[in-house]
Design a protein around this motif. Structure first.
Motif, PDB file in Angstrom:
ATOM      1  N   ASP A 124       0.713  -1.322  -0.078  1.00 21.52           N
ATOM      2  CA  ASP A 124      -0.022  -0.012   0.042  1.00 21.52           C
ATOM      3  C   ASP A 124       0.955   1.286   0.121  1.00 21.52           C
ATOM      4  N   THR A 125       2.254   1.164   0.112  1.00 25.99           N
ATOM      5  CA  THR A 125       3.167   2.295  -0.009  1.00 25.99           C
ATOM      6  C   THR A 125       3.117   3.035  -1.294  1.00 25.99           C
ATOM      7  N   THR A 126       2.750   4.176  -1.376  1.00 24.06           N
ATOM      8  CA  THR A 126       2.588   5.072  -2.643  1.00 24.06           C
ATOM      9  C   THR A 126       4.034   5.643  -2.649  1.00 24.06           C
ATOM     10  N   ALA A 127       4.355   5.979  -3.995  1.00 24.57           N
ATOM     11  CA  ALA A 127       5.606   6.867  -4.539  1.00 24.57           C
ATOM     12  C   ALA A 127       5.481   8.207  -3.718  1.00 24.57           C
ATOM     13  N   ALA A 128       4.454   8.835  -3.678  1.00 18.83           N
ATOM     14  CA  ALA A 128       4.451   9.891  -2.804  1.00 18.83           C
ATOM     15  C   ALA A 128       4.869   9.611  -1.342  1.00 18.83           C
ATOM     16  N   GLN A 129       4.449   8.547  -0.693  1.00 18.14           N
ATOM     17  CA  GLN A 129       4.883   8.386   0.594  1.00 18.14           C
ATOM     18  C   GLN A 129       6.406   8.266   0.601  1.00 18.14           C
ATOM     19  N   LEU A 130       6.825   7.717  -0.514  1.00 18.39           N
ATOM     20  CA  LEU A 130       8.263   7.194  -0.312  1.00 18.39           C
ATOM     21  C   LEU A 130       9.036   8.710  -0.217  1.00 18.39           C
ATOM     22  N   ARG A 131       8.586   9.486  -1.077  1.00 21.13           N
ATOM     23  CA  ARG A 131       9.132  11.005  -1.472  1.00 21.13           C
ATOM     24  C   ARG A 131       9.029  11.757  -0.141  1.00 21.13           C
ATOM     25  N   GLN A 132       7.876  11.509   0.634  1.00 21.91           N
ATOM     26  CA  GLN A 132       7.829  12.220   1.740  1.00 21.91           C
ATOM     27  C   GLN A 132       8.831  11.447   2.857  1.00 21.91           C
ATOM     28  N   PRO A 178      12.958  12.163   1.506  1.00 20.13           N
ATOM     29  CA  PRO A 178      12.944  13.124   0.554  1.00 20.13           C
ATOM     30  C   PRO A 178      14.518  13.584  -0.212  1.00 20.13           C
ATOM     31  N   GLN A 179      15.499  13.116   0.472  1.00 18.71           N
ATOM     32  CA  GLN A 179      16.652  13.356  -0.220  1.00 18.71           C
ATOM     33  C   GLN A 179      17.130  12.110  -1.151  1.00 18.71           C
ATOM     34  N   ASP A 180      16.420  10.982  -1.244  1.00 20.54           N
ATOM     35  CA  ASP A 180      16.817   9.990  -1.869  1.00 20.54           C
ATOM     36  C   ASP A 180      15.730   9.446  -2.979  1.00 20.54           C
ATOM     37  N   ALA A 181      14.688  10.085  -2.965  1.00 24.35           N
ATOM     38  CA  ALA A 181      13.540   9.971  -3.906  1.00 24.35           C
ATOM     39  C   ALA A 181      13.791  10.213  -5.122  1.00 24.35           C
ATOM     40  N   THR A 182      13.704   9.718  -6.305  1.00 17.57           N
ATOM     41  CA  THR A 182      14.207   9.882  -7.517  1.00 17.57           C
ATOM     42  C   THR A 182      12.886  10.308  -8.416  1.00 17.57           C
ATOM     43  N   SER A 214      10.919   7.682  -9.519  1.00 12.92           N
ATOM     44  CA  SER A 214      10.813   6.662 -10.050  1.00 12.92           C
ATOM     45  C   SER A 214      10.360   5.668  -9.049  1.00 12.92           C
ATOM     46  N   SER A 215      10.119   4.335  -9.651  1.00 14.92           N
ATOM     47  CA  SER A 215       9.733   3.390  -8.492  1.00 14.92           C
ATOM     48  C   SER A 215      10.893   2.470  -7.670  1.00 14.92           C
ATOM     49  N   TYR A 216      12.074   2.996  -7.938  1.00 12.37           N
ATOM     50  CA  TYR A 216      13.151   2.388  -7.349  1.00 12.37           C
ATOM     51  C   TYR A 216      14.013   3.628  -6.648  1.00 12.37           C
ATOM     52  N   MET A 217      14.529   3.089  -5.560  1.00 16.69           N
ATOM     53  CA  MET A 217      15.303   4.222  -4.844  1.00 16.69           C
ATOM     54  C   MET A 217      16.683   3.503  -4.160  1.00 16.69           C
ATOM     55  N   THR A 218      17.551   4.012  -3.980  1.00 17.61           N
ATOM     56  CA  THR A 218      18.678   3.305  -2.952  1.00 17.61           C
ATOM     57  C   THR A 218      18.910   4.513  -1.847  1.00 17.61           C
ATOM     58  N   LEU A 219      19.187   3.794  -0.762  1.00 25.02           N
ATOM     59  CA  LEU A 219      19.447   4.628   0.660  1.00 25.02           C
ATOM     60  C   LEU A 219      20.792   4.523   0.905  1.00 25.02           C
TER      61      LEU A 219
END
Length: 183
Positions: free
Chosen positions: A35-43, A46-50, A52-57
């Protein structure tokens, strides 16, 4: 009248010793789920969201051994899959010399936490891949039916993928995936 009937049904169930089974909760790990959305990942990152649907930390913002996140349903529709990668990247000097090799958490550490939440896995598969010089893979799979969801998404899977080389003493956790499928 509806409230009276509802109360009567609860009274009958309670007096008969029957209990309603709790509805299973969808799988999740470290606050992330299908249920996690791309908007929730960006929030959340915020420093790592690109976008896209993929991100590295990076190591300083990693938590729960998570170093990569991939969501296949950016709208949080619960379709697709969530994939979390546990490989901490190697640290290299400017000249390319490896200062610290890539690392993974122990598989038994993560599986113990998952077992505490979801019970023992429904399946455990272990095999040696033919072209990897004895690399052993272990797949732990949990499955549940979520009756509260649409029929196309009722069966949910949680898979922990682990592995070890011939010389390693313990299995390392490589990735965790959560997905839903047709029943």
């Amino acid at each position: 009248m509806g409230n009276w009937l509802g109360a009567a049904a609860v009274l009958v169930l309670a007096s008969s010793g029957l209990r309603a089974e709790p509805t299973p909760m969808p799988y999740g790990f470290a606050g992330l789920s299908l249920d996690t959305t791309a908007a929730q990942l960006r929030q959340r990152y915020p420093q790592d969201a690109t976008g896209s649907s993929y991100m590295t930390l990076p190591s300083e913002r990693s938590h729960d051994h998570i170093y990569s996140i991939q969501i296949a349903s950016p709208d949080g529709s619960g379709q697709g899959r969530l994939r979390l990668g546990f490989e901490r990247p190697a640290v290299q000097a400017a000249d390319g010399k490896v200062l610290s090799p890539a690392r993974h958490p122990r598989c038994d550490q993560l599986s113990t936490g998952l077992k505490a939440l979801y019970g023992p896995p429904d399946q455990v598969h272990e095999y040696i891949e033919g072209d990897t010089d004895g690399y052993r893979t272990r797949i732990l799979r949990w499955q549940q039916v979520l009756p509260q969801l649409a029929p196309a998404q009722r069966v949910e899977h949680l898979v922990l993928q682990c592995g070890r080389s011939k010389t390693a003493r313990w299995f390392r956790a490589d990735a965790l995936e959560i997905s839903r499928h047709l029943r």
